[in-house]
Design an enzyme around this catalytic site. Structure first.
Site: not given
Length: 153
Positions: A50, A52, A80, A83
């Site tokens: 992801h 981040e 999410c 993260c």
């Protein structure tokens, strides 16, 4: 909207144009971009890829630290749970985002919202079944070993 959020959004747009998901992130310290990321799930086939998380990994590697206290995360989408948890562990105390998990759900990216809801449940009622297997007394206990090592100083 500041230049850092503008950059996160541009990263997200570029990622969609390159067959990725609409997520970009910029990690900032003292008004300077330290690291960036976009969701790379379509490239690396890694669910932890992801935006981040990649920005965090890159900053930690670059600076050779796990402590990102004083850093600010700018993300095109609401982080999410995975993260967000990484941000807690890294010491990041401030996050700005544009689009919510509800916005993501509305375009078919609803996993984050579903996970947030599942995490609110008691462990026994979550969709991911978890069962603890206790360490036997005769087995080495890694947490006790760590405790003894860290309390020697």
């Amino acid at each position: 909207m500041n230049e850092f959020m503008e950059r996160a959004l541009q990263l997200a747009v570029n990622n969609v144009n390159n067959d990725g998901q609409p997520f970009g992130a910029v990690l900032v310290k003292d008004d300077q971009i330290v690291a960036e990321g976009v969701n790379e799930l379509h490239i690396r086939h890694d669910v932890s890829g992801h935006a981040e998380l990649l920005a965090i990994r890159r900053a930690q590697e670059k600076l050779q630290t796990n402590n990102l206290s004083g850093f600010v995360m700018y993300a095109s989408g609401e982080p999410c749970p995975m993260c967000l948890t990484a941000m807690y562990f890294a010491g990041i105390e401030e996050v700005y985002y544009c689009q919510s998990v509800e916005d993501a759900e509305a375009v078919g990216l609803g996993k984050s919202k579903w996970i947030y809801e599942d995490l609110k449940k008691e462990k026994v009622n979550r969709s991911l079944k978890m069962k603890q297997i206790k360490i036997r007394e005769e087995q080495e206990n890694p947490m006790r070993i760590w405790e003894k090592k860290t309390n020697q100083g």
